[in-house]
Design a protein around this motif. Structure first.
Motif, PDB file in Angstrom:
ATOM      1  N   ALA A  80     -38.999 -22.375   1.533  1.00 42.00           N
ATOM      2  CA  ALA A  80     -38.341 -21.853   0.210  1.00 42.00           C
ATOM      3  C   ALA A  80     -39.072 -22.592  -0.780  1.00 42.00           C
ATOM      4  N   ASP A  81     -38.995 -21.948  -2.001  1.00 37.88           N
ATOM      5  CA  ASP A  81     -39.502 -22.344  -3.179  1.00 37.88           C
ATOM      6  C   ASP A  81     -38.583 -23.616  -3.494  1.00 37.88           C
ATOM      7  N   TYR A  82     -37.365 -23.502  -3.512  1.00 36.56           N
ATOM      8  CA  TYR A  82     -36.206 -24.351  -3.855  1.00 36.56           C
ATOM      9  C   TYR A  82     -35.299 -24.671  -2.641  1.00 36.56           C
ATOM     10  N   ILE A  83     -34.585 -26.111  -2.788  1.00 36.49           N
ATOM     11  CA  ILE A  83     -33.718 -26.522  -2.003  1.00 36.49           C
ATOM     12  C   ILE A  83     -32.472 -26.997  -2.770  1.00 36.49           C
ATOM     13  N   ASP A  84     -31.251 -26.510  -2.316  1.00 39.05           N
ATOM     14  CA  ASP A  84     -30.050 -26.765  -3.168  1.00 39.05           C
ATOM     15  C   ASP A  84     -29.584 -28.076  -3.043  1.00 39.05           C
ATOM     16  N   VAL A  85     -29.021 -28.872  -4.033  1.00 39.19           N
ATOM     17  CA  VAL A  85     -28.604 -30.061  -4.034  1.00 39.19           C
ATOM     18  C   VAL A  85     -27.002 -30.158  -4.230  1.00 39.19           C
ATOM     19  N   PRO A  86     -26.380 -30.001  -2.955  1.00 35.65           N
ATOM     20  CA  PRO A  86     -24.871 -30.152  -3.199  1.00 35.65           C
ATOM     21  C   PRO A  86     -24.229 -31.243  -3.906  1.00 35.65           C
ATOM     22  N   GLY A  87     -24.823 -32.299  -3.519  1.00 33.20           N
ATOM     23  CA  GLY A  87     -23.995 -33.516  -4.032  1.00 33.20           C
ATOM     24  C   GLY A  87     -24.230 -33.783  -5.650  1.00 33.20           C
ATOM     25  N   ALA A  88     -24.692 -32.449  -6.424  1.00 32.52           N
ATOM     26  CA  ALA A  88     -24.951 -32.537  -7.836  1.00 32.52           C
ATOM     27  C   ALA A  88     -23.427 -32.360  -8.362  1.00 32.52           C
ATOM     28  N   LYS A  89     -22.540 -31.747  -7.963  1.00 34.36           N
ATOM     29  CA  LYS A  89     -21.056 -31.619  -8.472  1.00 34.36           C
ATOM     30  C   LYS A  89     -20.317 -32.984  -8.313  1.00 34.36           C
ATOM     31  N   THR A  90     -20.620 -33.558  -7.347  1.00 34.22           N
ATOM     32  CA  THR A  90     -19.782 -35.013  -7.259  1.00 34.22           C
ATOM     33  C   THR A  90     -20.294 -35.674  -8.187  1.00 34.22           C
ATOM     34  N   VAL A  91     -21.707 -36.138  -8.277  1.00 38.44           N
ATOM     35  CA  VAL A  91     -22.022 -36.854  -9.229  1.00 38.44           C
ATOM     36  C   VAL A  91     -21.823 -36.620 -10.736  1.00 38.44           C
ATOM     37  N   ALA A  92     -21.818 -35.170 -10.831  1.00 37.97           N
ATOM     38  CA  ALA A  92     -21.347 -34.832 -12.308  1.00 37.97           C
ATOM     39  C   ALA A  92     -19.947 -35.125 -12.804  1.00 37.97           C
ATOM     40  N   ARG A  93     -19.276 -34.906 -11.763  1.00 37.33           N
ATOM     41  CA  ARG A  93     -17.876 -35.362 -11.990  1.00 37.33           C
ATOM     42  C   ARG A  93     -17.507 -36.816 -12.169  1.00 37.33           C
ATOM     43  N   THR A  94     -18.223 -37.648 -11.252  1.00 30.02           N
ATOM     44  CA  THR A  94     -18.280 -39.106 -11.551  1.00 30.02           C
ATOM     45  C   THR A  94     -18.549 -39.375 -13.170  1.00 30.02           C
ATOM     46  N   PHE A  95     -19.901 -38.960 -13.522  1.00 32.40           N
ATOM     47  CA  PHE A  95     -20.335 -39.100 -14.613  1.00 32.40           C
ATOM     48  C   PHE A  95     -19.417 -38.939 -15.654  1.00 32.40           C
ATOM     49  N   GLU A  96     -18.826 -37.698 -15.645  1.00 24.72           N
ATOM     50  CA  GLU A  96     -17.773 -37.363 -16.661  1.00 24.72           C
ATOM     51  C   GLU A  96     -16.692 -38.066 -16.716  1.00 24.72           C
ATOM     52  N   GLU A  97     -16.137 -38.595 -15.410  1.00 19.95           N
ATOM     53  CA  GLU A  97     -15.043 -39.550 -15.493  1.00 19.95           C
ATOM     54  C   GLU A  97     -15.389 -40.982 -16.215  1.00 19.95           C
ATOM     55  N   LEU A  98     -16.660 -41.308 -15.852  1.00 19.46           N
ATOM     56  CA  LEU A  98     -16.920 -42.664 -16.465  1.00 19.46           C
ATOM     57  C   LEU A  98     -17.685 -42.663 -17.887  1.00 19.46           C
ATOM     58  N   GLY A  99     -17.721 -41.234 -18.402  1.00 13.85           N
ATOM     59  CA  GLY A  99     -18.066 -41.083 -19.760  1.00 13.85           C
ATOM     60  C   GLY A  99     -19.844 -41.086 -19.977  1.00 13.85           C
ATOM     61  N   VAL A 100     -20.471 -41.089 -18.927  1.00 13.01           N
ATOM     62  CA  VAL A 100     -21.907 -41.039 -18.909  1.00 13.01           C
ATOM     63  C   VAL A 100     -22.365 -39.936 -19.275  1.00 13.01           C
TER      64      VAL A 100
END
Length: 184
Positions: A80-100
């Motif tokens: 396939a051309d792309y592969i999904d990165v499911p951990g992105a949502k968790t990392v984004a949520r963590t960055f939001e909580e930390l204000g990054v």
């Protein structure tokens, strides 16, 4: 032998190691670390070149999908051309909580950095890729195959979306660049 540092923090054990560069070697590292330690969750942070001048002001990139322009991922996932990165949502949520501050987006995984030609760059940018790096697609495919959890983010370094290559650093200094140890 690759050094692995173990740290206990409030009853949780963490292992740190310096990953090899490139999709095949970085994937092999995770396979071996999993086998040696039993670890099933991996957090990878590394560096990436910026493909979008507007988004490059934000130094952290969280990949949502990776364009597969390397070979390792094809040994672990159907073509396939792309592969999904499911951990992105968790990392984004963590960055939001930390204000990054961060930007979410597609990344272009290639081991052929001398083939980051203007045509390939333009094609990947039009497809929505915000950065180029060397491991994401392969690591995600291999972790999916082996049932491992992967959480990735990159520091956005040199800028390819400029009239000429912009290293975005002061000569003799790594401060603020993708290789600045302060990101750790």
């Amino acid at each position: 032998i690759k050094p692995i540092w173990l740290v206990n923090h409030e009853g949780t054990q963490f292992a740190f190691y310096l990953s090899e560069i490139g999709s095949a070697m970085a994937s092999t590292d995770i396979i071996e670390i999993n086998w040696l330690s039993g670890a099933v969750k991996f957090i990878l942070f590394g560096s990436a070149g910026a493909l979008d001048r507007g988004k490059a002001k934000i130094r952290y990139v969280i990949p949502t999908e990776a364009y597969r322009d390397e070979g390792m991922s094809y040994h672990y996932a159907p073509p396939a051309d792309y592969i999904d990165v499911p951990g992105a949502k968790t990392v984004a949520r963590t960055f939001e909580e930390l204000g990054v501050p961060y930007v979410l987006g597609r990344v272009w995984t290639t081991d052929a950095f001398y083939r980051e030609t203007k045509n390939n760059f333009e094609r990947r940018k039009r497809a929505g890729c915000v950065s180029v790096e060397m491991e994401c697609a392969a690591l995600q495919a291999m972790c999916d195959f082996r049932g491992l959890e992967l959480y990735m983010f990159f520091t956005s370094g040199d800028l390819l979306d400029a009239p000429k290559w912009d290293e975005r650093r002061t000569e003799g200094s790594l401060k603020g660049t993708q290789h600045d140890a302060g990101h750790f």
